[in-house]
Design a protein around this motif. Structure first.
Motif, PDB file in Angstrom:
ATOM      1  N   GLY A   1      95.207  42.189 -80.224  1.00 18.53           N
ATOM      2  CA  GLY A   1      94.149  43.129 -79.879  1.00 18.53           C
ATOM      3  C   GLY A   1      92.997  43.055 -80.848  1.00 18.53           C
ATOM      4  O   GLY A   1      92.629  41.980 -81.322  1.00 18.53           O
ATOM      5  N   GLN A   2      92.442  44.194 -81.184  1.00 14.61           N
ATOM      6  CA  GLN A   2      91.315  44.267 -82.102  1.00 14.61           C
ATOM      7  C   GLN A   2      91.671  45.108 -83.306  1.00 14.61           C
ATOM      8  O   GLN A   2      92.581  45.931 -83.267  1.00 14.61           O
ATOM      9  CB  GLN A   2      90.091  44.850 -81.394  1.00 14.61           C
ATOM     10  CG  GLN A   2      90.315  46.194 -80.722  1.00 14.61           C
ATOM     11  CD  GLN A   2      89.113  46.652 -79.925  1.00 14.61           C
ATOM     12  OE1 GLN A   2      88.000  46.722 -80.431  1.00 14.61           O
ATOM     13  NE2 GLN A   2      89.323  46.955 -78.645  1.00 14.61           N
ATOM     14  N   MET A   3      90.943  44.874 -84.417  1.00 14.33           N
ATOM     15  CA  MET A   3      91.174  45.616 -85.648  1.00 14.33           C
ATOM     16  C   MET A   3      90.107  46.705 -85.771  1.00 14.33           C
ATOM     17  O   MET A   3      88.902  46.418 -85.735  1.00 14.33           O
ATOM     18  CB  MET A   3      91.118  44.677 -86.851  1.00 14.33           C
ATOM     19  CG  MET A   3      92.051  43.472 -86.749  1.00 14.33           C
ATOM     20  SD  MET A   3      93.803  43.896 -86.520  1.00 14.33           S
ATOM     21  CE  MET A   3      94.160  44.735 -88.066  1.00 14.33           C
ATOM     22  N   ILE A   4      90.555  47.957 -85.905  1.00 14.73           N
ATOM     23  CA  ILE A   4      89.666  49.109 -85.996  1.00 14.73           C
ATOM     24  C   ILE A   4      89.728  49.657 -87.419  1.00 14.73           C
ATOM     25  O   ILE A   4      90.811  49.962 -87.930  1.00 14.73           O
ATOM     26  CB  ILE A   4      90.096  50.221 -85.010  1.00 14.73           C
ATOM     27  CG1 ILE A   4      90.325  49.652 -83.606  1.00 14.73           C
ATOM     28  CG2 ILE A   4      89.072  51.338 -85.012  1.00 14.73           C
ATOM     29  CD1 ILE A   4      89.120  49.039 -82.976  1.00 14.73           C
TER      30      ILE A   4
ATOM     31  N   ARG B   1      92.714  49.232 -91.755  1.00 12.82           N
ATOM     32  CA  ARG B   1      92.572  48.502 -90.499  1.00 12.82           C
ATOM     33  C   ARG B   1      93.741  48.807 -89.576  1.00 12.82           C
ATOM     34  O   ARG B   1      94.899  48.636 -89.959  1.00 12.82           O
ATOM     35  CB  ARG B   1      92.497  47.001 -90.754  1.00 12.82           C
ATOM     36  CG  ARG B   1      91.269  46.543 -91.530  1.00 12.82           C
ATOM     37  CD  ARG B   1      91.332  45.057 -91.788  1.00 12.82           C
ATOM     38  NE  ARG B   1      92.597  44.699 -92.405  1.00 12.82           N
ATOM     39  CZ  ARG B   1      93.092  43.463 -92.429  1.00 12.82           C
ATOM     40  NH1 ARG B   1      92.454  42.474 -91.838  1.00 12.82           N
ATOM     41  NH2 ARG B   1      94.250  43.216 -93.038  1.00 12.82           N
TER      42      ARG B   1
ATOM     43  N   HIS C   1      95.490  47.997 -85.899  1.00  9.38           N
ATOM     44  CA  HIS C   1      95.553  47.019 -84.806  1.00  9.38           C
ATOM     45  C   HIS C   1      95.801  47.764 -83.495  1.00  9.38           C
ATOM     46  O   HIS C   1      96.758  48.530 -83.372  1.00  9.38           O
ATOM     47  CB  HIS C   1      96.678  46.017 -85.055  1.00  9.38           C
ATOM     48  CG  HIS C   1      96.842  45.017 -83.957  1.00  9.38           C
ATOM     49  ND1 HIS C   1      98.056  44.756 -83.360  1.00  9.38           N
ATOM     50  CD2 HIS C   1      95.937  44.224 -83.312  1.00  9.38           C
ATOM     51  CE1 HIS C   1      97.898  43.841 -82.419  1.00  9.38           C
ATOM     52  NE2 HIS C   1      96.625  43.503 -82.377  1.00  9.38           N
TER      53      HIS C   1
ATOM     54  N   GLU D   1      95.450  47.439 -79.003  1.00  5.00           N
ATOM     55  CA  GLU D   1      95.232  46.640 -77.805  1.00  5.00           C
ATOM     56  C   GLU D   1      95.046  47.579 -76.628  1.00  5.00           C
ATOM     57  O   GLU D   1      95.779  48.577 -76.497  1.00  5.00           O
ATOM     58  CB  GLU D   1      96.419  45.710 -77.567  1.00  5.00           C
ATOM     59  CG  GLU D   1      96.228  44.750 -76.401  1.00  5.00           C
ATOM     60  CD  GLU D   1      97.291  43.674 -76.330  1.00  5.00           C
ATOM     61  OE1 GLU D   1      97.267  42.890 -75.356  1.00  5.00           O
ATOM     62  OE2 GLU D   1      98.141  43.610 -77.233  1.00  5.00           O
TER      63      GLU D   1
ATOM     64  N   THR E   1      96.365  52.254 -74.372  1.00  7.43           N
ATOM     65  CA  THR E   1      96.040  51.827 -75.732  1.00  7.43           C
ATOM     66  C   THR E   1      97.336  51.748 -76.525  1.00  7.43           C
ATOM     67  O   THR E   1      98.047  52.744 -76.653  1.00  7.43           O
ATOM     68  CB  THR E   1      95.076  52.813 -76.412  1.00  7.43           C
ATOM     69  OG1 THR E   1      93.888  52.954 -75.614  1.00  7.43           O
ATOM     70  CG2 THR E   1      94.700  52.328 -77.802  1.00  7.43           C
TER      71      THR E   1
ATOM     72  N   LEU F   1      87.766  53.948 -80.179  1.00  7.14           N
ATOM     73  CA  LEU F   1      87.914  53.161 -78.961  1.00  7.14           C
ATOM     74  C   LEU F   1      87.489  53.932 -77.719  1.00  7.14           C
ATOM     75  O   LEU F   1      87.586  53.417 -76.607  1.00  7.14           O
ATOM     76  CB  LEU F   1      89.375  52.711 -78.808  1.00  7.14           C
ATOM     77  CG  LEU F   1      89.842  51.626 -79.788  1.00  7.14           C
ATOM     78  CD1 LEU F   1      91.356  51.482 -79.731  1.00  7.14           C
ATOM     79  CD2 LEU F   1      89.174  50.292 -79.482  1.00  7.14           C
TER      80      LEU F   1
END
Length: 323
Positions: free
Chosen positions: A38-41, A47, A49, A51, A87, A129
């Motif tokens: 996924g993406q790192m927020i 951070r 992780h 998806e 999510t 998100l």
């Protein structure tokens, strides 16, 4: 005597170096085989992780001890994505989410992130998100984090606990958590397990988590158990579990404050998070909480009986007016 002492020190350093080398080698291989999906927020320097998939009302999925997002992306998240925006989050120190404890204290302290702190971190990620009024779904350790989310915040639609931790348990945890959660175990035992734990150990551990049902075909290849065997993940997991009970005691005394719909799915053959200790008490603690008991089912209903878990999510959605 002095020569013998020097030789012993040199031998000890060689052994330590060998253990660290093989642990690092395994960690590098795990990172290559199971990268972030996924993406790192960034949430206040940590951070997270995450998806996302699907469209519709928001559902947040939180995994259990030793887990990561891949437990849900194996099959379950796809089953929801036709009517929900899903999510999936890695909890602190597991998968690809950073630890919340300072990195320089990673070995020698027993610092850990409790359920409330984890809920605040993960909520921060979902806010970034664009998640709105979510149904928060937690499995096992994730169950207590989902309840913490409901205690910490009021902008959620409801909670679904899957075989979730909820109430204080009698007795002590097994040696694995007691040793690896201690400072000396974290420094010496964890690297040994990380470097040399055989595949047979991993297979047996996963099988015991699913019992009496079998693990689905392909689950081990997908879930990335090697990620959990990384030194920092093992330390984070052991500390969180080892020091969880005081948090559960404190939270369980406040469950009457939860005023959102709560649905629980729990197997009566679950020996890891026993139904009678945890979920069976929730209807007396949370007004309107509903517990669905699955006969003969173990600790992983999201895999063995996903339809029951999805039905619970749908009930929360209906009770919250989302559908």
């Amino acid at each position: 005597m002095k020569t013998v002492f020097i030789l012993m020190v040199v031998l000890a350093l060689l052994i330590i170096g060998m253990v660290q080398y093989f642990a690092f080698k395994r960690e590098r291989e795990a990172a290559e085989a199971f990268p972030p999906t996924g993406q790192m927020i960034d949430v206040d320097g940590v951070r997270v992780h995450a998806e996302q998939m699907g469209q519709g009302p928001d559902v947040v999925l939180i995994h259990g001890a030793s887990g990561n997002t891949r437990d849900f992306t194996f099959a379950f998240a796809d089953m929801l994505s036709d009517r929900y925006r899903v999510t999936i989050l890695d909890r602190p120190g597991l998968g690809w989410t950073d630890q919340m404890a300072p990195a320089h204290k990673a070995v020698w302290t027993t610092a850990h992130a409790g359920p409330r702190a984890q809920a605040r971190l993960l909520k921060g990620a979902t806010d970034k998100l664009g998640v709105i009024n979510p149904i928060v779904v937690g499995h096992s350790f994730g169950g207590i984090v989902s309840l913490a989310w409901a205690l910490e915040f009021d902008d959620l639609a409801g909670v679904v606990s899957i075989a979730g931790v909820a109430n204080p348990w009698p007795g002590e945890l097994g040696w694995f958590y007691k040793v690896n959660g201690a400072a000396w175990g974290s420094a010496f035992v964890v690297p040994m397990l990380s470097a040399f734990a055989p595949q047979t150990y991993v297979n047996a551990t996963v099988a015991s988590i699913f019992e009496p049902q079998p693990a689905p075909d392909g689950y081990l290849d997908h879930v990335g158990a090697a990620l959990t065997l990384r030194r920092e993940s093992m330390r984070a997991n052991a500390r969180q579990v080892n020091w969880l009970r005081p948090h559960v005691v404190e939270m369980s005394e406040q469950y009457d404050r939860i005023d959102v719909p709560v649905e629980v799915v729990h197997g009566d053959a679950d020996t890891i998070v026993p139904l009678s200790v945890h979920s069976a008490k929730l209807p007396d603690q949370i007004e309107g909480a509903n517990v669905t008991v699955l006969q003969g089912v173990g600790h992983m209903p999201q895999h063995s009986h996903p339809e029951a878990v999805i039905a619970a999510i749908d009930r929360v959605a209906a009770r919250a007016g989302l559908r």
